[in-house]
Design an enzyme around this catalytic site. Sequence first.
Site, mmCIF file in Angstrom:
data_model
loop_
_atom_site.group_PDB
_atom_site.id
_atom_site.type_symbol
_atom_site.label_atom_id
_atom_site.label_comp_id
_atom_site.label_asym_id
_atom_site.label_seq_id
_atom_site.Cartn_x
_atom_site.Cartn_y
_atom_site.Cartn_z
ATOM 1 N N LYS A 1 5.449 -1.278 -72.113
ATOM 2 C CA LYS A 1 5.273 0.188 -72.118
ATOM 3 C C LYS A 1 6.647 0.836 -71.962
ATOM 4 O O LYS A 1 7.478 0.325 -71.208
ATOM 5 C CB LYS A 1 4.341 0.636 -70.989
ATOM 6 C CG LYS A 1 4.211 2.156 -70.882
ATOM 7 C CD LYS A 1 3.044 2.579 -70.018
ATOM 8 C CE LYS A 1 3.306 2.581 -68.538
ATOM 9 N NZ LYS A 1 4.402 3.460 -68.079
ATOM 10 N N GLU B 1 0.402 11.261 -68.677
ATOM 11 C CA GLU B 1 0.534 11.456 -67.224
ATOM 12 C C GLU B 1 0.646 12.936 -66.887
ATOM 13 O O GLU B 1 1.514 13.641 -67.413
ATOM 14 C CB GLU B 1 1.761 10.690 -66.702
ATOM 15 C CG GLU B 1 1.936 10.841 -65.193
ATOM 16 C CD GLU B 1 2.807 9.782 -64.538
ATOM 17 O OE1 GLU B 1 3.251 8.833 -65.210
ATOM 18 O OE2 GLU B 1 3.032 9.917 -63.319
ATOM 19 N N ASP C 1 6.626 0.246 -63.429
ATOM 20 C CA ASP C 1 7.877 0.330 -62.662
ATOM 21 C C ASP C 1 7.685 1.166 -61.396
ATOM 22 O O ASP C 1 8.616 1.313 -60.598
ATOM 23 C CB ASP C 1 9.036 0.849 -63.530
ATOM 24 C CG ASP C 1 8.769 2.223 -64.110
ATOM 25 O OD1 ASP C 1 7.679 2.777 -63.884
ATOM 26 O OD2 ASP C 1 9.668 2.746 -64.802
ATOM 27 N N SER C 2 6.450 1.667 -61.174
ATOM 28 C CA SER C 2 6.107 2.234 -59.860
ATOM 29 C C SER C 2 6.302 1.171 -58.786
ATOM 30 O O SER C 2 6.384 1.485 -57.590
ATOM 31 C CB SER C 2 4.670 2.757 -59.848
ATOM 32 O OG SER C 2 3.788 1.784 -60.385
ATOM 33 N N ASP D 1 6.122 -2.612 -67.833
ATOM 34 C CA ASP D 1 7.015 -1.484 -68.109
ATOM 35 C C ASP D 1 8.429 -1.952 -68.422
ATOM 36 O O ASP D 1 8.993 -2.776 -67.683
ATOM 37 C CB ASP D 1 7.110 -0.581 -66.870
ATOM 38 C CG ASP D 1 6.215 0.633 -66.955
ATOM 39 O OD1 ASP D 1 5.811 1.009 -68.073
ATOM 40 O OD2 ASP D 1 5.918 1.213 -65.886
ATOM 41 N N GLU E 1 8.657 4.986 -71.930
ATOM 42 C CA GLU E 1 8.411 6.422 -71.772
ATOM 43 C C GLU E 1 9.094 7.264 -72.850
ATOM 44 O O GLU E 1 10.269 7.046 -73.158
ATOM 45 C CB GLU E 1 8.925 6.877 -70.394
ATOM 46 C CG GLU E 1 8.170 6.240 -69.246
ATOM 47 C CD GLU E 1 8.629 6.715 -67.870
ATOM 48 O OE1 GLU E 1 9.450 7.648 -67.775
ATOM 49 O OE2 GLU E 1 8.149 6.120 -66.877
#
Length: 240
Positions: A108, A172, A41-42, A80, A110
């Site tokens: 993925k 991260e 999602d960057s 993501d 978080e």
Amino acid sequence: MHKTVNDIIAKKGSKKISVVTSYDYTMATLCDQVDILLVGDSAGMVMLGYENTAPVTMDEMVLFTKAVSNARENALIVADLPNKSYENEVDAISNSERLIRAGADAVKLEGRLPNIIGAIVKAGIPVMGHLGLLPQTAKKYTVQGKTEADAEILLSDAKALQEAGVFTVVLEMVTSETTKKITETVSVPTIGIGCGPDCDGQVLVIHDMLGLFEKLKPKFVKRYLSLSEEIKKAISQYIQ
Ligand code: KIV
């Protein structure tokens, strides 16, 4: 035949799992030799110009995932789940299924969310965890796991994710000592970004490693090219 989740798990201990982010067809064709193409999602920052990843939507992630999937021949594709798309088990499963239909092999998400992860895994979709700095909700981008107490929490989070069934964990901006401890403790591969060398693999945002994104330059990123300079030179020659 492209890589599978089992191919990635088999590389635990190798320190050689290669991951780059990918969001579009052309770049994905050029990067497909890596183990994992991460539709991160960057994309919200480097492709859409948002300040951070918080506003990224499912529709946007589906589009990026389709583009990468059209290019992929070799790598595993992980996409993501964007912010707020996995707040409960029903949403988490249906949004993961959307990303799988768009061409992802795994998703993925978080944070320490064992119930959500367990539900997605139970639905038959492999999950990559993400611990340490969590960009969807972080207020400040600082190194994680510095104190003994924080390191213990991260280690316990990693164990909880492993129990929940993740096939890998992204770490991260975690200190190298804590990263080493986690990597030695959990049986699934760890993939680091800004965590030093003691992970089973590394992930970088492709725009950072190629020197293509000028707005943000994380200190830990090794730049392999200065592509933005090359592009600006070429455009200037074209104008002349
Ligand atoms: O979105 C992304 O690019 C990521 C990586 C930084 C791991 O999650």
